[in-house]
Design an enzyme around this catalytic site. Structure first.
Site, PDB file in Angstrom:
ATOM      1  N   PHE A 183       0.833  -1.194   0.000  1.00 32.18           N
ATOM      2  CA  PHE A 183       0.000   0.000   0.000  1.00 32.18           C
ATOM      3  C   PHE A 183       0.873   1.251   0.000  1.00 32.18           C
ATOM      4  O   PHE A 183       1.862   1.328   0.736  1.00 32.18           O
ATOM      5  CB  PHE A 183      -0.869   0.073   1.270  1.00 32.18           C
ATOM      6  N   ASP A 184       0.466   2.241  -0.769  1.00 31.99           N
ATOM      7  CA  ASP A 184       0.969   3.588  -0.573  1.00 31.99           C
ATOM      8  C   ASP A 184       0.352   4.135   0.724  1.00 31.99           C
ATOM      9  O   ASP A 184      -0.622   3.571   1.244  1.00 31.99           O
ATOM     10  CB  ASP A 184       0.581   4.453  -1.772  1.00 31.99           C
ATOM     11  N   GLY A 185       0.918   5.231   1.215  1.00 32.99           N
ATOM     12  CA  GLY A 185       0.427   5.792   2.473  1.00 32.99           C
ATOM     13  C   GLY A 185      -0.619   6.868   2.278  1.00 32.99           C
ATOM     14  O   GLY A 185      -1.825   6.627   2.389  1.00 32.99           O
ATOM     15  N   ASP A 194      -2.306   5.973  -5.140  1.00 31.38           N
ATOM     16  CA  ASP A 194      -3.202   6.998  -5.680  1.00 31.38           C
ATOM     17  C   ASP A 194      -2.581   7.779  -6.824  1.00 31.38           C
ATOM     18  O   ASP A 194      -3.297   8.499  -7.530  1.00 31.38           O
ATOM     19  CB  ASP A 194      -3.603   7.972  -4.564  1.00 31.38           C
TER      20      ASP A 194
END
Length: 304
Positions: free
Chosen positions: A162-164, A276
């Site tokens: 996951f990106d943050g 995102d």
């Protein structure tokens, strides 16, 4: 008592995210709906090849045992019912017989059915469906169908990266970065290191994965998660403090300070990566299965 999915991790997935229907989709995009349906009818007994999210789905379903079904995968598709029949047959042919539920809307919006499903994740190749699902509060990502397939090196681990900011966390800090630059971002995050970030659209999925791992510790499968972010010290501390406040740990954290994520993801070998930023997702798709989370200030700017 009525059947319920309340005690399960529920993944809703489109046909093109689970299987490779790109050839058929090109027929559909030429505007010939009848030719598309006829092609699917002709290929009813030909299993479709695995798609980008197949590995993720197959491994999550491995958490199910005869005594307890912990994961439910539901087909949620703009396909017509005939094409849906081929999808179910493809599931059976590829060893996914527990995929037994599906909603096929023949071109209409499918995302409205996420609510009665109580979905923890929606994967689709349709950008508008993903955007609408996120607006309804469901973790959702547009699958890049051109992504490479997942590695076969970790058959007993579901690996998810996951990106943050704007994915696991809100885009609060990203908004400062976009408006005022890196120095202001670093200063703001240092000053607020002890203040947890609000949750982003994928916090519910991370929490559900955490519960699944705890509940299924004896199954022989495990979940390995990674935070892969452009943050670096000192902004890393707020991200860690936020996860600690949620009482959720990730197995690996990569604070890359703007380095290209692709090479690091190639080494981690996730079954899926969520980000995102379209540039990051496109680059990641060269190495791993990837999905775009149409959330946060970066995507608002992109649509203006």
């Amino acid at each position: 008592m009525p059947i319920t999915l309340d005690d399960k991790l529920v993944v809703a997935i489109s046909s093109r995210a689970l299987f490779d229907f790109e050839e058929e989709n090109r027929v559909f995009e030429r505007g010939n709906d009848r030719a598309y349906v006829e092609l699917q009818r002709q290929r009813l007994d030909i299993p479709a090849a695995p798609g980008v999210a197949f590995s993720l789905v197959r491994k999550l379903l491995a958490f199910n045992v005869p005594e307890q079904q912990r994961v439910e995968v539901v087909l949620l598709s703009r396909n017509d019912p005939v094409s849906g029949m081929r999808v179910f047959r493809s599931c059976a042919a590829h060893g996914l017989p527990s995929v037994q539920r599906g909603v096929f809307t023949q071109g209409r919006d499918p995302f409205r059915y996420l609510r009665p499903l109580g979905a923890h994740l929606f994967l689709s190749a349709n950008q508008n469906d993903v955007r609408q699902a996120l607006m309804l509060g469901f973790p959702a990502a547009r699958v890049l169908t051109e992504s490479v397939q997942a590695s076969y090196n970790h058959p007993d681990e579901v690996r998810i990266a996951f990106d943050g900011d704007a994915v696991l966390f809100s885009d609060e800090a990203e908004r400062i970065y976009q408006a005022e630059g890196l120095a202001a971002f670093q200063q703001h995050e240092s000053a607020n290191a002890a203040q947890p970030l609000p949750g982003g659209p994928f916090k519910p999925l991370l929490a559900a994965l955490h519960r699944l791992q705890q509940d299924a510790s004896q199954v022989g499968m495990r979940i390995r998660t990674a935070l892969v972010t452009a943050r670096s010290a000192p902004a890393h501390e707020r991200a860690i403090q936020t996860l600690m406040s949620w009482n959720i740990a990730v197995d690996e954290a990569m604070f890359l300070g703007g380095l290209d994520k692709g090479g690091f993801l190639r080494e981690f070998e996730p079954d899926f990566f969520f980000d995102d930023q379209t540039g990051h997702v496109t680059a990641a798709a060269l190495h791993v299965p990837a999905g775009h989370v149409d959330s946060g200030i970066a995507n608002l700017e992109a649509t203006r």
